[in-house]
Design an enzyme around this catalytic site. Sequence first.
Site, PDB file in Angstrom:
ATOM      1  N   SER A  64      -9.974  -0.674   6.603  1.00 44.20           N
ATOM      2  CA  SER A  64      -9.646  -0.413   6.104  1.00 44.20           C
ATOM      3  C   SER A  64      -8.788  -1.993   4.650  1.00 44.20           C
ATOM      4  O   SER A  64      -8.267  -1.786   3.840  1.00 44.20           O
ATOM      5  CB  SER A  64      -7.898   0.226   5.731  1.00 44.20           C
ATOM      6  OG  SER A  64      -8.637   2.101   6.085  1.00 44.20           O
ATOM      7  N   LYS A  89       0.851  -0.967   0.283  1.00 38.23           N
ATOM      8  CA  LYS A  89      -0.077   0.111  -0.216  1.00 38.23           C
ATOM      9  C   LYS A  89       1.095   1.417   0.164  1.00 38.23           C
ATOM     10  O   LYS A  89       1.970   1.279   0.540  1.00 38.23           O
ATOM     11  CB  LYS A  89      -0.776   0.159   1.480  1.00 38.23           C
ATOM     12  CG  LYS A  89      -2.217   1.419   0.901  1.00 38.23           C
ATOM     13  CD  LYS A  89      -2.733   0.650   2.490  1.00 38.23           C
ATOM     14  CE  LYS A  89      -4.137   2.092   2.525  1.00 38.23           C
ATOM     15  NZ  LYS A  89      -4.077   1.731   3.730  1.00 38.23           N
ATOM     16  N   SER A 101      -9.906   1.880   3.096  1.00 46.06           N
ATOM     17  CA  SER A 101      -8.422   2.379   2.579  1.00 46.06           C
ATOM     18  C   SER A 101      -7.779   1.900   1.420  1.00 46.06           C
ATOM     19  O   SER A 101      -6.993   2.719   0.993  1.00 46.06           O
ATOM     20  CB  SER A 101      -8.218   3.763   3.050  1.00 46.06           C
ATOM     21  OG  SER A 101      -6.854   3.174   4.407  1.00 46.06           O
TER      22      SER A 101
END
Lengths: 458, 458
Positions: free
Chosen positions: A183, A84, A159
């Site tokens: 997330s 990420k 996210s």
Amino acid sequence: MPTPPGPFTGRTLIDLARDLRDGSTTAAELTGLALDAIAALDPGLNAFVTVDAQGALDAARRADEELAGGTDRGPLHGIPVGVKDLIRVAGLPATMGSRHFAGYVPDTDAACVTRLRRAGAVIAGKTTTHEFAYGATGDRSANGPSRNPWDPSRMSGGSSGGSTAAVAAGMIPLALGTDTGGSVRIPAALCGIAAFKPAYGAIAPDGVFPLSRTFDHVGVLASDAAGCRLAYAALTSPFSATHSSTASPSGAHPSAAPPSDTRPSAARVAWLDPAGLFDGDARVTDAVRAVAGPMEEVRLPVGAGEELREIYSVVVSCEAAEVHAERLTKAPELFGQELRERLGAAATLPGWRYVRAMAARERPAAAVRALFDRHDVLALPAVPFTAPPLDQRAMDLNGRQISVLTALFALTSPWNVLGLPALSVPAGLVDGLPVGLQLVCRPGNEHLLFETAITRAG
Amino acid sequence: MPTPPGPFTGRTLIDLARDLRDGSTTAAELTGLALDAIAALDPGLNAFVTVDAQGALDAARRADEELAGGTDRGPLHGIPVGVKDLIRVAGLPATMGSRHFAGYVPDTDAACVTRLRRAGAVIAGKTTTHEFAYGATGDRSANGPSRNPWDPSRMSGGSSGGSTAAVAAGMIPLALGTDTGGSVRIPAALCGIAAFKPAYGAIAPDGVFPLSRTFDHVGVLASDAAGCRLAYAALTSPFSATHSSTASPSGAHPSAAPPSDTRPSAARVAWLDPAGLFDGDARVTDAVRAVAGPMEEVRLPVGAGEELREIYSVVVSCEAAEVHAERLTKAPELFGQELRERLGAAATLPGWRYVRAMAARERPAAAVRALFDRHDVLALPAVPFTAPPLDQRAMDLNGRQISVLTALFALTSPWNVLGLPALSVPAGLVDGLPVGLQLVCRPGNEHLLFETAITRAG
């Protein structure tokens, strides 16, 4: 399944580890497959911000040389992985999904990336994050929204939307994400893969850009629970150094031994009525419960859901406003409008409410401890509905208007507030879209959590 | 000395413990002296809110019976003591210095009061606290200001002003107080007695009305450091049960053994330049330093003083606003004007500043840890000037206007922020008013702190 399938669709981490060791594939081949799949599939999904083709091919070659030379770093050895874009990888841009960090290239790895490298993983690139990870929709980012591989007109969730879309589309078999209120679990549920958020602090957050330090966790995403278990073990095992196959009777890292998935789980599992947290789509609840199987049902005390939402919202707001205070004053125009407005409101929340919220954690914590006196694992849906269209912010559900932003993490954020291990695994489809079964345990019972997932949900 | 002297003026806890055991006095006699002194002296000082004559006489009689029967509870056995009105004593009103608690009578003892009773102390009454302990002046309370025994037109300091005035006037030999930013050490310095704030959490806060849970401490006040040491030991000793004199070779509680005050202290003591925290009255600094004696001088890093003040102010404001949120909304008129205004401002402080302040503690903590690598005890003044007149809120000092409210705790609050043990002991007079030498150590070095105080400041 998303169409077209990617090269890792239907191949688990366990499959890949076996193929790498029996000579039917190489790290270089797997990396080549990943890079080709990213080139082919990513334009429609926007899972990747940065692809490091050369770095990945170099790392794959080294991994192959090590394996050929008898050095086996365990189950992640030679596995392509996405990271990420909120997590620092030395030499690769880290945008945090924000224009504030355009052009920023860290020169050190986050602690979890160091662990990945020591475990022999091959870093393929950086994946799209919702802007500063402050949003569960995954559709607000400086490099555009990540899309749901099951229906690219829908949100991936976030996210960690890019990490999720990349694994769900079969571009890569494993990714790292972060999870402050759900997330990794929310996008995993919406995209039909597995994601594990460990106990608070189990994976060090060093080198990960903060959202809310009290609730931030590093998490892992794979196609199934067994893959999450392998990755979690590799990221937390004390065996972080290289192990020579000559020194290990099994010819592999201890945690590479195939998990004993076939024996019946000894875990005492209970269904936690999700209505105590959020009044969700009954078809989702029913589908998830059918996969979970028959079990005793338990409930949270009246009011606990509202209390947990208030704690989560106040603490995250104040901590995120602290993280971004200077950016919000000096360069507010570099935030996207939605985040700028959210942070602006968060910056005015009075401190006494933060103090109260932090102290209020004890009551729901005690209620959940009481549930764990009689049960090892709690089961509930991960998200109370299926993936909404991109940009949707309000929807009608059960006759009332709800906020998508808030409702997305209603079932996942309680376990961040309480710092408990939580896993989401695929639990079938509703209207052709994936739903997720979430399993929660207390720290120390992670083995029961994974056992339950593997025996009940495959 | 304050005039007239009280019955305990010039008599230390060690003197009293000896007199009680050699038959030259009794608990009943000491209690009678205390009650008579309160009746005679308190109208001019307002140290007491509630006097429990009958309860004290009953407790004294029991203490005498126990001693006569061979049961010795240690150095506090039979000693009259005052308890700050912020601390619950079962059956006695606890006003917290506020009209909000008019008529409130708790039915249980605070944990520290339970310890006092087990140690055989005789509770004479409840002492005046600054309104809800939120103020170091001691001159705002629902039952009026406590006054300085050295000059009743001046403030006692606070918030434990009543406990301090009662000991300083010789009405009682020992009192309990609380200390969030200096609330035992400040009045002790201004009134010429000793006060000890232990390490954070060393004395449980249960049953003490909170001001700021992160910085709240229970503390003890006596005429000298040796008295504070005895009281601290009694409140924290694991020997909380009754000990029979037949079971103990020395005929007394282990901690009642006279401290070995005469051997030279092994402590490495350094003078901490107070200018790094606050630019105080040079005559006070010089007087205190002269008492402390020659020693190496150390400094805090530039900016640490301002940082510590900011942390203290933000954390206390937010935590106090949380404690009083409902009272401030529902019955603001029951607060005194000054506190109502302070709390009103505190309630608007944004949460992100609280988050930042809590995290900012690490930097000054590291700086002070570094000082403690080479020194066991840091010495500095407790308060940067002598007792101001009652109600004074601004004064000229070194050519600038300062806030009395803020300046009073400039030298004491850093040790609350860092949770470190800190002791204030009398260090002579400036302009006929007392000043205090403050000594600070890290937890575990309390013995060196007391040794230093006793060998250097008597």
